[in-house]
Design an enzyme around this catalytic site. Structure first.
Site, PDB file in Angstrom:
ATOM      1  N   ASN A  29      16.062 -17.454   7.716  1.00 36.30           N
ATOM      2  CA  ASN A  29      17.642 -17.148   6.607  1.00 36.30           C
ATOM      3  C   ASN A  29      17.649 -17.781   5.558  1.00 36.30           C
ATOM      4  O   ASN A  29      16.084 -17.583   4.762  1.00 36.30           O
ATOM      5  CB  ASN A  29      18.808 -19.014   7.424  1.00 36.30           C
ATOM      6  CG  ASN A  29      18.083 -20.356   6.975  1.00 36.30           C
ATOM      7  OD1 ASN A  29      17.205 -20.267   6.068  1.00 36.30           O
ATOM      8  ND2 ASN A  29      18.395 -20.896   7.626  1.00 36.30           N
ATOM      9  N   ALA A  79      17.828 -19.647   3.181  1.00 37.50           N
ATOM     10  CA  ALA A  79      17.174 -20.588   2.004  1.00 37.50           C
ATOM     11  C   ALA A  79      15.996 -20.930   3.159  1.00 37.50           C
ATOM     12  O   ALA A  79      14.939 -21.490   2.194  1.00 37.50           O
ATOM     13  CB  ALA A  79      18.061 -21.862   3.511  1.00 37.50           C
ATOM     14  N   GLU A  80      15.522 -20.666   4.192  1.00 33.74           N
ATOM     15  CA  GLU A  80      14.172 -20.691   4.758  1.00 33.74           C
ATOM     16  C   GLU A  80      12.895 -19.268   3.811  1.00 33.74           C
ATOM     17  O   GLU A  80      11.770 -19.643   3.789  1.00 33.74           O
ATOM     18  CB  GLU A  80      13.892 -20.330   6.107  1.00 33.74           C
ATOM     19  CG  GLU A  80      14.216 -21.390   7.498  1.00 33.74           C
ATOM     20  CD  GLU A  80      14.935 -20.770   8.716  1.00 33.74           C
ATOM     21  OE1 GLU A  80      14.649 -21.545   9.431  1.00 33.74           O
ATOM     22  OE2 GLU A  80      15.116 -19.912   8.646  1.00 33.74           O
ATOM     23  N   ASP A 132      19.831 -18.640  17.212  1.00 31.64           N
ATOM     24  CA  ASP A 132      18.892 -18.347  17.977  1.00 31.64           C
ATOM     25  C   ASP A 132      19.820 -17.637  18.619  1.00 31.64           C
ATOM     26  O   ASP A 132      19.590 -15.909  19.547  1.00 31.64           O
ATOM     27  CB  ASP A 132      19.726 -19.938  18.817  1.00 31.64           C
ATOM     28  CG  ASP A 132      18.398 -20.425  18.544  1.00 31.64           C
ATOM     29  OD1 ASP A 132      17.667 -20.737  17.797  1.00 31.64           O
ATOM     30  OD2 ASP A 132      19.366 -21.474  19.299  1.00 31.64           O
TER      31      ASP A 132
END
Length: 474
Positions: free
Chosen positions: A194, A196-197, A263
Site C-alpha cells: 500500500n 504507506a508501505e 488480502d
C-alpha cells in the site's frame, strides 16, 4: 479496458504466510460502566473468520479457485477453528503447529457494527524455515501462482528460497510485503504494497510522477516483474518495466471497513493470473473486488456474482445491448438479487408510441425487461420484401435507449423458442388479441415455472400502418 470474468475454477494457487484468526464479539452498548468511564458491551454473538494469509486463501476459494494454504499456528482451539473454517470452504490446509506458542488472534469488540476495541494475542513465531520451505516445494507441482502473504509475524523466514523454487518451475510469485526491507522479495513477479508501505521504503512521494519514478528504481534494483501500489481512495497504480504506468481510480461506492482489503486485492490478482488473465486485466478485476469488500463489515470475501456484477457495471452492460453469454450472466445476478425477469420479443422496425406504451406495461410486470429483436433476415421472412426499414443494430440501439428496457438481444429464427429455453424468464409478455396458449414459447416458460401474460395493444398504432402511410405520400 475490456474486462471479462475469468474461469476461476482453473486457478490453482498456493498461499504461504502469516495465518491469523479474526475473532468478533458483536453486541450493543447502552450504558457506561460504573467501575470506569468505559462503555459496557452486552455481547450477543461471537464469530470467527480466517485472517491474514488465511483470508487470502479463503478469498481465492470463494471465487472458485483451487487454494492451498501453508502457515504456522499454535496447537490450540484457535488453530482448530481456522482449520475447520478453511476446510469447509474448500481450502487445502497445511499448518505447521507449534505447541509452545499461541495462534495469532485479533479480537474485535463491536457495538452496532462499530469497532470499540481490538485486542491482539500474538508472539512472533519461531518458525522452522527449512521445514516450511520443504513443505512448500512439495506442493508446487501443478501450481500456477505462489502468493507470499507477509504480515511480519514470523511464518516467512526465507523468502528467497520460496521465490527461487517457484521461479525454477515457471510459477509466478506475488508478494504482499511488510517492513522496510523489500530486498527479501527480490525476483518476485509482482509485489503489492500500500502507499504507506511503499513510502516507508522509498521515501515520501510529492506527486504521481515521483511515485512512478521511485517505483521504477525499486523495480530495477530488486529485479521485480511489476509493482502495484494500492492507494486507498486514490485507487491503485500498476508499474511495469517498459510500460507506461496504469492508474486505476477507486471503485468503492461506500467505504464501511477497510479490514482485509489488501488480502482481497492479492487474492483476486492471484486467481485471475492463474486463470490466464493478463496482468492489467487482473489488476482491474482486483480493483473492482477491493471496491466491493470495503463496503462489508470486517474481514470478508467476495463472491463470483458480486464481482461479475461489478464487471458488468464497469463495462456498461448493466443495461443495453448484450450478447447471449453476457445476458445469461446478467440474469443470474438479477435472480441473485431476487429480481423478476420479464421477456418480450418482436421486430420493432419503426419504433412508435404504441411500442413505448406496450414496453412500459411489460416492464411493470417485473423488475427487469428483456426485449428480443428479430434480426434482418427473419424480419424479411415475416414481413416481406422491403422490410426491415431499419437494420437490427439500429433497432436495438433505439430500444436500449428506452427507460423501460433493461437488456436487448437479437435472434435469427422467426420465433424465440430457442432463446426462451436458454433465458427461462419469470414472465413472458406478448401484446395482441391472443389466448395465452397461442403465445409462442408459452409452453417453454410455464414448464420452467414462469408465467405468461397478454397485454393489449394501442389502437391505430402499427409499424405496417406507418410504412403504408409513408408509401402513399405523393
Amino acid at each position: 479496458m475490456k474486462l471479462s470474468m475469468p474461469r476461476f475454477d482453473r486457478s490453482p494457487v498456493l498461499v504461504v504466510g502469516d495465518v491469523m484468526l479474526d475473532r468478533y464479539w458483536h453486541g450493543c452498548t447502552t450504558r457506561i460502566s460504573p467501575e470506569a468511564p468505559v462503555p459496557v458491551v452486552k455481547v450477543e454473538q461471537m464469530e470467527d473468520r480466517p485472517g491474514g494469509a488465511a483470508n487470502v486463501a479463503l478469498n481465492i476459494a470463494a471465487l472458485g479457485g483451487a487454494a492451498t494454504l501453508v502457515g504456522v499456528t499454535g496447537a490450540d482451539e484457535a488453530a482448530d477453528s481456522l482449520a475447520r473454517s478453511l476446510a469447509s470452504a474448500g481450502v487445502d490446509v497445511h499448518f505447521q503447529r507449534i505447541a509452545s506458542q499461541p495462534t495469532i488472534v485479533k479480537l474485535r469488540v463491536m457495538s452496532r457494527h462499530q469497532q470499540l476495541l481490538r485486542m491482539d494475542f500474538e508472539e512472533p513465531f519461531a518458525t522452522d524455515a527449512a521445514a516450511l520451505a520443504a513443505e512448500v516445494e512439495g506442493l508446487l507441482a501443478g501450481i500456477r501462482v505462489l502468493v507470499l502473504s507477509d504480515y511480519g509475524k514470523g511464518a516467512l523466514k526465507n523468502h528467497q528460497a520460496l521465490i527461487q523454487a517457484a521461479r525454477a518451475r515457471g510459477i509466478a510469485v506475488l508478494a504482499d510485503p511488510k517492513g522496510k526491507d523489500f530486498g527479501i522479495y527480490r525476483g518476485a513477479d509482482l509485489i503489492t504494497p500500500n502507499l504507506a508501505e511503499f513510502e516507508n521504503v522509498v521515501g515520501r512521494c510529492a506527486d504521481e510522477g515521483e511515485l512512478v519514478a521511485r517505483g521504477a528504481r525499486l523495480m530495477a534494483d530488486l529485479e521485480l516483474g511489476a509493482l502495484l501500489v494500492t492507494r486507498g481512495e486514490h485507487g491503485m497504480t500498476l508499474m511495469r518495466p517498459g510500460h507506461p504506468p496504469l492508474h486505476l481510480p477507486a471503485r468503492a461506492r461506500e467505504v464501511f471497513d477497510v479490514t482485509g482489503a489488501g488480502d482481497t486485492v492479492i487474492s483476486t490478482l492471484a486467481a485471475a493470473l492463474a486463470a490466464g488473465e493478463e496482468l492489467p486485466q487482473a489488476v482491474a478485476l482486483a480493483n473492482l473486488a477491493a471496491g466491493i469488500v470495503v463496503g462489508k463489515l470486517g474481514t470478508a470475501t467476495i463472491s463470483v456474482p458480486e464481482l461479475r456484477r461489478a464487471v458488468q457495471r464497469e463495462q456498461g452492460s448493466e443495461r443495453g445491448v448484450l450478447g447471449l453469454e453476457q445476458l445469461l450472466l446478467a440474469i443470474e445476478d438479477a435472480h441473485a438479487q431476487g429480481e423478476k425477469i420479464v421477456f418480450t420479443n418482436g421486430c420493432f422496425d419503426i419504433l412508435h408510441a404504441g411500442h413505448v406504451t406496450y414496453l412500459e406495461q411489460a416492464r411493470a410486470q417485473g423488475d427487469r425487461l428483456i426485449v428480443a429483436v428479430n434480426d434482418d433476415a427473419s424480419v424479411t421472412r415475416l414481413k416481406g420484401p422491403g422490410r426491415p426499414i431499419n437494420t437490427v443494430d439500429r433497432r436495438m440501439a433505439v430500444l436500449a435507449g428506452l427507460g423501460a428496457v433493461d437488456w436487448v438481444i437479437s435472434f435469427a429464427e422467426d420465433t424465440p423458442e430457442r432463446l426462451l429455453e436458454q433465458i427461462r424468464p419469470d414472465v413472458l409478455v406478448k401484446g395482441g388479441d391472443y389466448g395465452i396458449d397461442q403465445v409462442v414459447g408459452a409452453d417453454i416458460v410455464r414448464a420452467h415455472g414462469g408465467e405468461v401474460r397478454v397485454l393489449g395493444l394501442v389502437e391505430n398504432s402499427s409499424t405496417t400502418g406507418i410504412v403504408e402511410k409513408i408509401r402513399r405520400q405523393p
